[in-house]
Motif scaffolding. Sequence first.
Motif, PDB file in Angstrom:
ATOM      1  N   LEU A  81       0.805  -1.220   0.000  1.00 55.63           N
ATOM      2  CA  LEU A  81       0.000   0.000   0.000  1.00 55.63           C
ATOM      3  C   LEU A  81       0.843   1.277   0.000  1.00 55.63           C
ATOM      4  CD1 LEU A  81      -3.005  -1.009   2.274  1.00 55.63           C
ATOM      5  CD2 LEU A  81      -2.873  -0.927  -0.211  1.00 55.63           C
ATOM      6  N   PRO A  82       1.919   1.370   0.784  1.00 52.04           N
ATOM      7  CA  PRO A  82       2.767   2.557   0.652  1.00 52.04           C
ATOM      8  C   PRO A  82       3.408   2.663  -0.733  1.00 52.04           C
ATOM      9  CG  PRO A  82       3.241   1.458   2.709  1.00 52.04           C
ATOM     10  CD  PRO A  82       2.333   0.563   1.938  1.00 52.04           C
ATOM     11  N   ALA A  83       3.714   1.528  -1.359  1.00 53.99           N
ATOM     12  CA  ALA A  83       4.288   1.556  -2.704  1.00 53.99           C
ATOM     13  C   ALA A  83       3.293   2.124  -3.706  1.00 53.99           C
ATOM     14  CB  ALA A  83       4.722   0.157  -3.115  1.00 53.99           C
ATOM     15  N   VAL A  84       2.012   1.781  -3.537  1.00 52.13           N
ATOM     16  CA  VAL A  84       0.980   2.331  -4.421  1.00 52.13           C
ATOM     17  C   VAL A  84       0.898   3.846  -4.235  1.00 52.13           C
ATOM     18  CG1 VAL A  84      -1.509   2.378  -4.859  1.00 52.13           C
ATOM     19  CG2 VAL A  84      -0.349   0.198  -4.543  1.00 52.13           C
ATOM     20  N   ALA A  85       0.894   4.297  -2.978  1.00 51.15           N
ATOM     21  CA  ALA A  85       0.796   5.730  -2.703  1.00 51.15           C
ATOM     22  C   ALA A  85       2.004   6.491  -3.245  1.00 51.15           C
ATOM     23  CB  ALA A  85       0.660   5.956  -1.199  1.00 51.15           C
ATOM     24  N   VAL A  86       3.189   5.947  -3.067  1.00 58.59           N
ATOM     25  CA  VAL A  86       4.402   6.613  -3.546  1.00 58.59           C
ATOM     26  C   VAL A  86       4.422   6.641  -5.074  1.00 58.59           C
ATOM     27  CG1 VAL A  86       6.917   6.435  -3.655  1.00 58.59           C
ATOM     28  CG2 VAL A  86       5.744   6.120  -1.487  1.00 58.59           C
ATOM     29  N   THR A  87       4.010   5.542  -5.701  1.00 55.70           N
ATOM     30  CA  THR A  87       3.988   5.494  -7.162  1.00 55.70           C
ATOM     31  C   THR A  87       3.008   6.511  -7.730  1.00 55.70           C
ATOM     32  OG1 THR A  87       4.565   3.151  -7.100  1.00 55.70           O
ATOM     33  CG2 THR A  87       3.647   3.978  -9.142  1.00 55.70           C
ATOM     34  N   LEU A  88       1.831   6.617  -7.126  1.00 56.86           N
ATOM     35  CA  LEU A  88       0.866   7.618  -7.584  1.00 56.86           C
ATOM     36  C   LEU A  88       1.394   9.034  -7.377  1.00 56.86           C
ATOM     37  CD1 LEU A  88      -2.497   6.032  -6.419  1.00 56.86           C
ATOM     38  CD2 LEU A  88      -1.761   6.434  -8.760  1.00 56.86           C
TER      39      LEU A  88
END
Length: 106
Positions: A81-88
């Motif tokens: 989930l943090p990876a999704v947020a950082v990627t966005l």
Amino acid sequence: MMSNIDQGTNAELLHEAWGLLQLVVVGGVLGFLASRTVQSGLRTRGLSATIGLFGLYLAPFIVDAGWPWPTGPMVAGQPLLPAVAVTLALMAMLKVFGLGLDGSRL
């Protein structure tokens, strides 16, 4: 005939390669989805996959810095989930950069 030392090393190498393959696939998918969601306007081959991998790389640092929400599932030891947020967030910054490259619309 292989010794036990060689067999153990091969199993560890295979395990590491499997984890790396998982990260590359998940990073590519994250980048692709972020690219389709944000529509940065920049068309460069491999950019979305690179952003997805960079998001996976930065995710543990974000969690260590005080991520307030649950991290969700882990992929090869990386929080998803943090990876999704950082990627966005990275793709949104690329969109702002792309808008700056387009110049004034007056």
